[in-house]
Design an enzyme around this catalytic site. Structure first.
Site, PDB file in Angstrom:
ATOM      1  N   ASP A  49      51.516  52.022  43.275  1.00 53.76           N
ATOM      2  CA  ASP A  49      51.423  50.558  43.390  1.00 53.76           C
ATOM      3  C   ASP A  49      51.527  50.219  44.870  1.00 53.76           C
ATOM      4  O   ASP A  49      52.533  50.525  45.519  1.00 53.76           O
ATOM      5  CB  ASP A  49      52.567  49.916  42.592  1.00 53.76           C
ATOM      6  N   LEU A  50      50.493  49.579  45.397  1.00 55.99           N
ATOM      7  CA  LEU A  50      50.468  49.247  46.830  1.00 55.99           C
ATOM      8  C   LEU A  50      51.621  48.340  47.239  1.00 55.99           C
ATOM      9  O   LEU A  50      52.014  48.308  48.404  1.00 55.99           O
ATOM     10  CB  LEU A  50      49.143  48.566  47.177  1.00 55.99           C
ATOM     11  N   GLY A  70      41.926  49.062  47.368  1.00 47.33           N
ATOM     12  CA  GLY A  70      42.856  48.601  46.337  1.00 47.33           C
ATOM     13  C   GLY A  70      43.337  47.182  46.593  1.00 47.33           C
ATOM     14  O   GLY A  70      43.576  46.787  47.730  1.00 47.33           O
ATOM     15  N   SER A  73      40.786  41.612  43.532  1.00 47.00           N
ATOM     16  CA  SER A  73      39.469  41.508  44.170  1.00 47.00           C
ATOM     17  C   SER A  73      38.748  40.188  43.922  1.00 47.00           C
ATOM     18  O   SER A  73      37.564  40.076  44.252  1.00 47.00           O
ATOM     19  CB  SER A  73      38.588  42.668  43.709  1.00 47.00           C
ATOM     20  N   SER A 109      36.152  40.966  53.038  1.00 46.94           N
ATOM     21  CA  SER A 109      35.212  40.275  52.146  1.00 46.94           C
ATOM     22  C   SER A 109      34.502  39.145  52.874  1.00 46.94           C
ATOM     23  O   SER A 109      35.043  38.548  53.815  1.00 46.94           O
ATOM     24  CB  SER A 109      35.992  39.700  50.963  1.00 46.94           C
ATOM     25  N   ASN A 110      33.333  38.837  52.367  1.00 43.13           N
ATOM     26  CA  ASN A 110      32.612  37.645  52.842  1.00 43.13           C
ATOM     27  C   ASN A 110      33.447  36.381  52.622  1.00 43.13           C
ATOM     28  O   ASN A 110      33.230  35.374  53.302  1.00 43.13           O
ATOM     29  CB  ASN A 110      31.270  37.543  52.127  1.00 43.13           C
ATOM     30  N   TYR A 134      42.381  34.364  48.024  1.00 41.50           N
ATOM     31  CA  TYR A 134      41.838  35.732  48.160  1.00 41.50           C
ATOM     32  C   TYR A 134      41.228  35.929  49.559  1.00 41.50           C
ATOM     33  O   TYR A 134      41.508  36.930  50.236  1.00 41.50           O
ATOM     34  CB  TYR A 134      40.788  35.942  47.062  1.00 41.50           C
ATOM     35  N   LYS A 138      42.183  38.460  52.855  1.00 38.76           N
ATOM     36  CA  LYS A 138      41.280  39.364  53.580  1.00 38.76           C
ATOM     37  C   LYS A 138      41.352  39.090  55.084  1.00 38.76           C
ATOM     38  O   LYS A 138      41.296  40.015  55.898  1.00 38.76           O
ATOM     39  CB  LYS A 138      39.851  39.220  53.056  1.00 38.76           C
ATOM     40  N   ARG A 172      22.216  33.613  45.751  1.00 37.88           N
ATOM     41  CA  ARG A 172      23.237  33.860  46.767  1.00 37.88           C
ATOM     42  C   ARG A 172      23.294  35.342  47.110  1.00 37.88           C
ATOM     43  O   ARG A 172      23.393  35.727  48.270  1.00 37.88           O
ATOM     44  CB  ARG A 172      24.599  33.365  46.255  1.00 37.88           C
TER      45      ARG A 172
HETATM   46  N1  LIG Z   1      32.810  44.343  44.581  1.00 36.93           N
HETATM   47  C1  LIG Z   1      32.360  43.672  45.627  1.00 36.93           C
HETATM   48  O1  LIG Z   1      31.168  43.374  45.727  1.00 36.93           O
HETATM   49  C2  LIG Z   1      33.319  43.280  46.735  1.00 36.93           C
HETATM   50  C3  LIG Z   1      32.952  42.266  47.634  1.00 36.93           C
HETATM   51  C4  LIG Z   1      33.828  41.961  48.684  1.00 36.93           C
HETATM   52  C5  LIG Z   1      35.009  42.653  48.821  1.00 36.93           C
HETATM   53  N2  LIG Z   1      35.354  43.603  47.904  1.00 36.93           N
HETATM   54  C6  LIG Z   1      36.642  44.292  48.057  1.00 36.93           C
HETATM   55  O2  LIG Z   1      36.454  45.681  47.838  1.00 36.93           O
HETATM   56  C7  LIG Z   1      37.565  46.223  47.152  1.00 36.93           C
HETATM   57  C8  LIG Z   1      37.102  46.913  45.870  1.00 36.93           C
HETATM   58  O3  LIG Z   1      36.409  45.971  45.085  1.00 36.93           O
HETATM   59  P1  LIG Z   1      36.120  46.225  43.542  1.00 36.93           P
HETATM   60  O4  LIG Z   1      34.984  45.355  43.176  1.00 36.93           O
HETATM   61  O5  LIG Z   1      36.037  47.673  43.271  1.00 36.93           O
HETATM   62  O6  LIG Z   1      37.435  45.615  42.895  1.00 36.93           O
HETATM   63  P2  LIG Z   1      38.119  45.994  41.516  1.00 36.93           P
HETATM   64  O7  LIG Z   1      38.953  44.832  41.103  1.00 36.93           O
HETATM   65  O8  LIG Z   1      37.121  46.515  40.549  1.00 36.93           O
HETATM   66  O9  LIG Z   1      39.073  47.203  41.921  1.00 36.93           O
HETATM   67  C9  LIG Z   1      40.275  47.010  42.641  1.00 36.93           C
HETATM   68  C10 LIG Z   1      41.232  48.102  42.230  1.00 36.93           C
HETATM   69  O10 LIG Z   1      42.466  47.878  42.926  1.00 36.93           O
HETATM   70  C11 LIG Z   1      43.516  48.207  42.049  1.00 36.93           C
HETATM   71  N3  LIG Z   1      44.742  47.497  42.404  1.00 36.93           N
HETATM   72  C12 LIG Z   1      45.017  46.181  42.250  1.00 36.93           C
HETATM   73  N4  LIG Z   1      46.275  45.917  42.609  1.00 36.93           N
HETATM   74  C13 LIG Z   1      46.819  47.105  42.995  1.00 36.93           C
HETATM   75  C14 LIG Z   1      48.098  47.489  43.458  1.00 36.93           C
HETATM   76  N5  LIG Z   1      49.096  46.605  43.587  1.00 36.93           N
HETATM   77  N6  LIG Z   1      48.293  48.778  43.745  1.00 36.93           N
HETATM   78  C15 LIG Z   1      47.309  49.699  43.616  1.00 36.93           C
HETATM   79  N7  LIG Z   1      46.077  49.400  43.179  1.00 36.93           N
HETATM   80  C16 LIG Z   1      45.850  48.109  42.868  1.00 36.93           C
HETATM   81  C17 LIG Z   1      43.035  47.781  40.664  1.00 36.93           C
HETATM   82  O11 LIG Z   1      43.722  48.486  39.627  1.00 36.93           O
HETATM   83  C18 LIG Z   1      41.557  48.089  40.735  1.00 36.93           C
HETATM   84  O12 LIG Z   1      41.247  49.342  40.154  1.00 36.93           O
HETATM   85  C19 LIG Z   1      38.530  45.078  46.907  1.00 36.93           C
HETATM   86  O13 LIG Z   1      39.513  45.084  47.923  1.00 36.93           O
HETATM   87  C20 LIG Z   1      37.655  43.861  47.014  1.00 36.93           C
HETATM   88  O14 LIG Z   1      38.401  42.730  47.420  1.00 36.93           O
HETATM   89  C21 LIG Z   1      34.547  43.920  46.867  1.00 36.93           C
END
Ligand SMILES: NC(=O)c1ccc[n+]([C@@H]2O[C@H](COP(=O)([O-])OP(=O)(O)OC[C@H]3O[C@@H](n4cnc5c(N)ncnc54)[C@H](O)[C@@H]3O)[C@@H](O)[C@H]2O)c1
Length: 270
Positions: A49-50, A70, A73, A109-110, A134, A138, A172
């Protein structure tokens, strides 16, 4: 890079990277608070857990690079964002410093800059303009990156990711789509390029409708392979089914801007 830790291993991007990074680095250590459903026997996974420093200290031991995905998101309640993205991100950077980790690629993130209008093209010199709690988290992560880079010598690349998917799914996303292979390219630049200090790159593939000047990434050799416009017909057809939302359509952050919005459009046209 002998050993690379990837947080967020059970998530959407983490699950893709578990396939795409296979064989790229000798040892990959995957971590998440949740065990991935499809964990393969040859994958090294450590649950953590982060938000708990002692658990973060364990996962960073002996790694040279970290890809930090992690966290929570999407937009969420403050307590959720605070624990996963603010405390969690601090713990990750601080534990990395103590363990003498060399590099971090941070999934920003954007939404750290979502309140810029779509008619503007922004580079990395535009001040952050988050569109959500959120997005604020970031921006905080990007600030941590600068602090740990300039005070403690960590090398960090912050990727302001648009949207990672096989193809852009609406109008978008035609401006912000990031093909998975291009995400891998950006991660590898962050982990391997000799000149990385503390960089911000936009996580976007090629687009005729781009809102971001990504010359900072191009300078480091980024050459996106994906081109959003190739998917325009399908994306625009899907767009036609989305209900109109004048605030979301004005700003780059889309519905992250219109959700809970009571700021007044007349005060924020630029
Ligand atoms: N998917 C996209 O297009 C996108 C766009 C912009 C930014 N991001 C960023 O990229 C990263 C990954 O995105 P994603 O789409 O795979 O998100 P996701 O929500 O699918 O995965 C995030 C993971 O982080 C884990 N997590 C959450 N809280 C935690 C904690 N306290 N300790 C440990 N793990 C924890 C979750 O269990 C999950 O598996 C995120 O940081 C997100 O903000 C993603």
């Amino acid at each position: 890079m002998q050993t690379v830790l990837v947080t967020g291993a059970a998530g959407g991007i983490g699950s893709r990277l578990r396939k795409l990074l296979k064989g790229v680095y000798p040892n990959l250590r995957w971590s998440d608070v949740k065990v991935p459903d499809d964990l393969a026997p040859d994958e090294t996974f450590v649950k953590a857990d982060l938000a708990v420093m002692s658990e973060v200290e364990t996962i960073v031991q002996g790694v040279q690079g970290i890809v930090h995905l992690g966290g929570f998101s999407v937009e969420g309640p403050w307590d959720t964002i605070l624990n996963a993205n603010i405390v969690g991100c601090y713990n990750l950077f601080e534990a990395a410093r103590r363990a003498k980790v060399e590099r971090i690629v941070f999934a920003s993130s954007n939404h750290a800059v979502g309140f810029y209008p779509r008619h503007r093209t922004i580079g990395i010199d535009a001040p952050v303009r988050p569109d959500s709690r959120y997005g604020v988290s970031k921006a905080f992560g990007e600030a941590l990156a600068q602090f740990y880079a300039y005070k403690h010598g960590l090398r960090v690349a912050c990727l302001r990711i648009g949207n990672v998917a096989d193809a852009p799914v609406d109008k978008r996303r035609l401006s912000i789509w990031l093909a998975p292979a291009d995400l891998v390219q950006l991660i590898r630049i962050g982990l391997e390029h000799p000149d990385i200090r503390c960089e911000i790159f936009y996580g976007a593939s090629g687009s005729a409708r781009a809102w971001w000047d990504n010359s900072s990434a191009f300078r480091f050799g980024y050459r996106p392979s994906g081109y959003a416009e190739n998917h325009a017909a399908a994306a625009l057809a899907a767009e036609a089914k989305i209900p109109p939302d004048s605030i979301a359509e004005w700003y780059q952050g889309g519905t992250y801007c219109s959700d809970e919005f009571d700021g007044g459009m007349e005060r924020s046209q630029n």
